[in-house]
Design a protein around this motif. Structure first.
Motif, PDB file in Angstrom:
ATOM      1  N   ALA A  67       6.050   0.957   0.371  1.00 25.76           N
ATOM      2  CA  ALA A  67       5.820  -0.332   0.296  1.00 25.76           C
ATOM      3  C   ALA A  67       6.860  -1.347  -0.051  1.00 25.76           C
ATOM      4  N   ASP A  68       8.062  -0.620  -0.610  1.00 25.78           N
ATOM      5  CA  ASP A  68       9.190  -1.047  -1.007  1.00 25.78           C
ATOM      6  C   ASP A  68       9.907  -2.072   0.002  1.00 25.78           C
ATOM      7  N   SER A 123       0.301  -1.061   0.281  1.00 23.48           N
ATOM      8  CA  SER A 123       0.896  -2.078  -0.623  1.00 23.48           C
ATOM      9  C   SER A 123       0.626  -1.409  -2.049  1.00 23.48           C
ATOM     10  N   ARG A 124       1.182  -2.174  -3.156  1.00 27.59           N
ATOM     11  CA  ARG A 124       1.163  -1.906  -4.535  1.00 27.59           C
ATOM     12  C   ARG A 124      -0.093  -2.223  -5.176  1.00 27.59           C
ATOM     13  N   THR A 158      -3.708  12.760  -9.385  1.00 30.35           N
ATOM     14  CA  THR A 158      -2.971  11.559  -8.840  1.00 30.35           C
ATOM     15  C   THR A 158      -1.796  11.310  -9.720  1.00 30.35           C
ATOM     16  N   ALA A 159      -0.741  10.590  -8.832  1.00 32.38           N
ATOM     17  CA  ALA A 159       0.417  10.034  -9.710  1.00 32.38           C
ATOM     18  C   ALA A 159       0.843   9.048  -8.483  1.00 32.38           C
ATOM     19  N   HIS A 160       0.644   7.876  -8.337  1.00 29.59           N
ATOM     20  CA  HIS A 160       1.209   7.083  -7.317  1.00 29.59           C
ATOM     21  C   HIS A 160       1.068   5.401  -7.644  1.00 29.59           C
ATOM     22  N   LYS A 161       2.043   4.850  -6.971  1.00 30.35           N
ATOM     23  CA  LYS A 161       2.256   3.524  -7.215  1.00 30.35           C
ATOM     24  C   LYS A 161       1.743   2.414  -6.242  1.00 30.35           C
ATOM     25  N   CYS A 180      -8.753   3.651  -6.005  1.00 31.60           N
ATOM     26  CA  CYS A 180      -8.101   3.686  -4.814  1.00 31.60           C
ATOM     27  C   CYS A 180      -8.944   4.154  -3.475  1.00 31.60           C
ATOM     28  N   PRO A 181      -9.340   3.187  -2.971  1.00 28.17           N
ATOM     29  CA  PRO A 181     -10.488   3.259  -1.996  1.00 28.17           C
ATOM     30  C   PRO A 181     -10.206   4.276  -0.984  1.00 28.17           C
TER      31      PRO A 181
END
Length: 254
Positions: A67-68, A123-124, A158-161, A180-181
């Motif tokens: 998403a950056d 997206s973030r 998990t580990a995410h932005k 996080c759906p």
């Protein structure tokens, strides 16, 4: 089942973390090195023959964020994303009942690539903290050939932005949670994507955390606390998911 091996596709610039991730995938699936090849997509090109030589692809995580803004991405990141899209598109094209095309499991960063390719939005808006989270299967997940063998509710790491609000067009949602759906989906019958990490043991995950300690996934001075929470978790089901993938799509030697 095929005689062709699976291929782990590395998208991590950090070679030590990538090597450990390869071992995590291989050992979680209970396969030897002859059954799981290795492609470092950060440093090696994706050639046409690679797409044809393997029965399935395993895409790990990355510190890159899909998403950056494009203007902030390096040439390496753009090349990695283009390569992953080629793999996803190739698998999706042959992912229909009765097909004998390759399969794929895209995880963490990889799910974003597949989502964007299918016309979804990344997206973030849906980050998750580093550590264990609860995952719940949907009705479709409970009848899926891979996910259906898992507990209806389980813990994963998990580990995410970034993330997405809904499964992209053409995908079937398999797993969800509140933070996080979209935790997992499938396209056709062989292109799978998970937001959570299915491959690491809790110990391996804490070792990966040490590599990315200063990358903004958690407060660096909270490492011991976060690591303790990870080590205390029971994460049996994600490895069972990879074992089901290996049985269904991996080499006969498995």
């Amino acid at each position: 089942m095929t005689t062709a091996p699976l291929l782990y596709v590395c998208v991590r610039p950090q070679q030590g973390a990538a090597a450990a991730e390869y071992e995590s995938f291989r050992t979680a699936m209970k396969l030897d090195e002859s059954a799981v090849g290795h492609l470092d997509l950060v440093r090696e090109p994706l050639t046409d023959d690679i797409l044809e030589r393997y029965s399935g692809f395993l895409v790990g995580g990355s510190p890159f964020n899909l998403a950056d803004p494009e203007s902030t991405k390096t040439d390496v990141q753009r090349r990695v994303e283009a390569g992953l899209e080629r793999i996803a598109s190739h698998v999706a094209a042959g992912s229909s009942p009765g097909s004998e095309g390759p399969a794929a499991m895209f995880t963490c960063y990889g799910i974003g690539v597949v989502t964007r390719m299918l016309g979804g939005e990344v997206s973030r808006a849906y980050p998750e903290d580093t550590g264990p989270v609860g995952i719940e299967l949907t009705a479709d997940g409970r009848t899926d050939p891979l996910f259906g063998g898992l507990a209806a509710r389980f813990t994963a790491l998990t580990a995410h932005k970034e993330g997405t609000a809904s499964a992209p067009p053409g995908a079937t949602l398999l797993a969800v949670n509140e933070g996080c759906p979209v935790q997992a989906y499938v396209v056709g019958d062989r292109l799978y994507a998970t937001q959570f990490h299915p491959e690491p043991t809790t110990k391996a995950f804490t070792e990966r955390m040490a590599v990315y300690r200063d990358d903004g996934y958690f407060e660096s001075d909270h490492y011991e606390v976060v690591a303790g929470r990870v080590l205390a978790a029971s994460v049996t089901e994600p490895a069972r998911l990879l074992q089901a993938f290996a049985r269904r799509f991996g080499p006969a030697a498995a």
